[in-house]
Design a protein around this motif. Sequence first.
Motif, mmCIF file in Angstrom:
data_model
loop_
_atom_site.group_PDB
_atom_site.id
_atom_site.type_symbol
_atom_site.label_atom_id
_atom_site.label_comp_id
_atom_site.label_asym_id
_atom_site.label_seq_id
_atom_site.Cartn_x
_atom_site.Cartn_y
_atom_site.Cartn_z
ATOM 1 N N ASP A 208 49.737 -14.480 50.157
ATOM 2 C CA ASP A 208 50.961 -14.118 50.452
ATOM 3 C C ASP A 208 51.870 -15.177 51.380
ATOM 4 O O ASP A 208 53.049 -15.379 51.490
ATOM 5 C CB ASP A 208 51.089 -12.863 51.132
ATOM 6 N N MET B 101 41.673 -8.722 61.051
ATOM 7 C CA MET B 101 43.085 -8.494 60.053
ATOM 8 C C MET B 101 44.238 -8.895 60.910
ATOM 9 O O MET B 101 45.032 -9.871 60.728
ATOM 10 C CB MET B 101 43.285 -7.477 59.325
ATOM 11 N N GLU C 195 46.560 -12.347 60.793
ATOM 12 C CA GLU C 195 48.082 -12.148 60.356
ATOM 13 C C GLU C 195 48.899 -12.792 61.537
ATOM 14 O O GLU C 195 49.832 -13.409 61.213
ATOM 15 C CB GLU C 195 48.534 -10.588 60.491
ATOM 16 N N GLU D 88 44.272 -11.819 50.129
ATOM 17 C CA GLU D 88 45.556 -11.396 49.608
ATOM 18 C C GLU D 88 46.348 -11.495 50.928
ATOM 19 O O GLU D 88 47.499 -11.885 50.519
ATOM 20 C CB GLU D 88 45.280 -9.772 49.586
ATOM 21 N N LEU D 89 46.001 -11.720 52.108
ATOM 22 C CA LEU D 89 47.145 -11.867 53.382
ATOM 23 C C LEU D 89 47.406 -13.463 53.097
ATOM 24 O O LEU D 89 48.607 -13.736 53.315
ATOM 25 C CB LEU D 89 46.200 -11.347 54.582
#
Length: 447
Positions: free
Chosen positions: A232, A175, A179, A228-229
């Motif tokens: 966005d 994750m 990011e 979801e990341l």
Amino acid sequence: MPSLKHPVPKVGFVSLGCPKALVDSEQILTQLRAEGYDISPTYADADLVVINTCGFIDSAVEESLDAIGEALAENGKVIVTGCLGAKSDVVKQAHPQVLAVTGPHALPEVMAAIHAHLPQPHDPYISLIPPQGIRLTPKHYAYVKISEGCNHRCTFCIIPSMRGDLVSRPVNQIMQEAENLLAAGVKELLVISQDTSAYGVDMKYRTGFWQGRPIKTRMTELVRALGELAHDANAWVRLHYVYPYPHVDEVIPLMAEGKVLPYLDVPFQHASPRILKMMKRPANAENNLVRIQQWRAICPDITLRSTFIVGFPGETEAEFEELLEFLQEAQLDRVGCFTYSPVAGAAANALSGHVPEEEKEERRARFMAVQEEISSARLTRKIGKRMTVLVDEIRKNQVIARSAADAPEIDGVVYLANTGNIKTGEFIEVEITGSDTHDLQARIVTA
């Protein structure tokens, strides 16, 4: 008196093979830059050369050995890593003058060899390393490897002997990497591994944490979190190398909801129950057809990609015809086909009934002829539709982009006229105006 500056040591780098090997290369390059080495684009300017090899099939072995020979001729100092490096005797027999040989996914060993033959600079330029690391892909997409190795023992494959059993990465590491990539402007995350569906099996699906949030170390939960990341950040998530386990069905609703791309790369390999059993594949054709229908019922826009092997030892004409029937029934969007390659160390080599090379090639040609008709028909149905595409390349009079149905390098593309105001790495809305066997033509939709 001014201090004397030491010349910065330069490493040349050649990366061969699949996206999983590409990720290994990116990790090595990132570490090299972190330690202050420069990366040379030419053999002549490099102090030594690292070659990340592929050794999956005979043609890949030959390509790797040729690359090593070329680097030795042009530079003279070569370190070999990667899948062919797992067969160090093959490398050393062909090129005994190489400095060192390591296997795949061996960052510490590669760096140790580099340090031994090209000492680390005195002042590492750690500040030069971006959070997302060094990437070999274009800036707008990146491969994210979620695990290494494989627990299967498919009889045609030697990957486990090279890369070992499944080792899943901690969910927080994945994750954080995602990011960092999205923050750096990446617009597409391509999730890869040897077996994406098995993610977390070795960890017994234990719960991990990222930014204080619990996430189970399991494919469904990881894909949901990545989706979801990416949502966005207005980016795509694409899944590769997904074995058709039952829990794969859980990610199809995420595709229907727009959380991840409606794209599934599932290597079915064959349709004959007997051949699948001899291959030791974890599925059968009848169940696969039913599940394909179910997947399309849940997510009608899903793109299904797969690979198949023809000419497996013992494959009869009737079993090959069974495969062609499966192809017609399944109506897959994207398909790759390989003839069986008797790679040294593969268990299937000991099977009886090896198919002659001419017959294997003839079957592959027949297979691809059937699939080309299917592909052409499915692409024709897209004419007149509007879709979002990601721009990959700008040429003088042409723009090359990809839709949600197109993974880089292996699938088709969408061609557009260059209007002069399109940028690489941006999403644009287009209307499909034409198609052929593999690609689409489109025009930009103006507001």
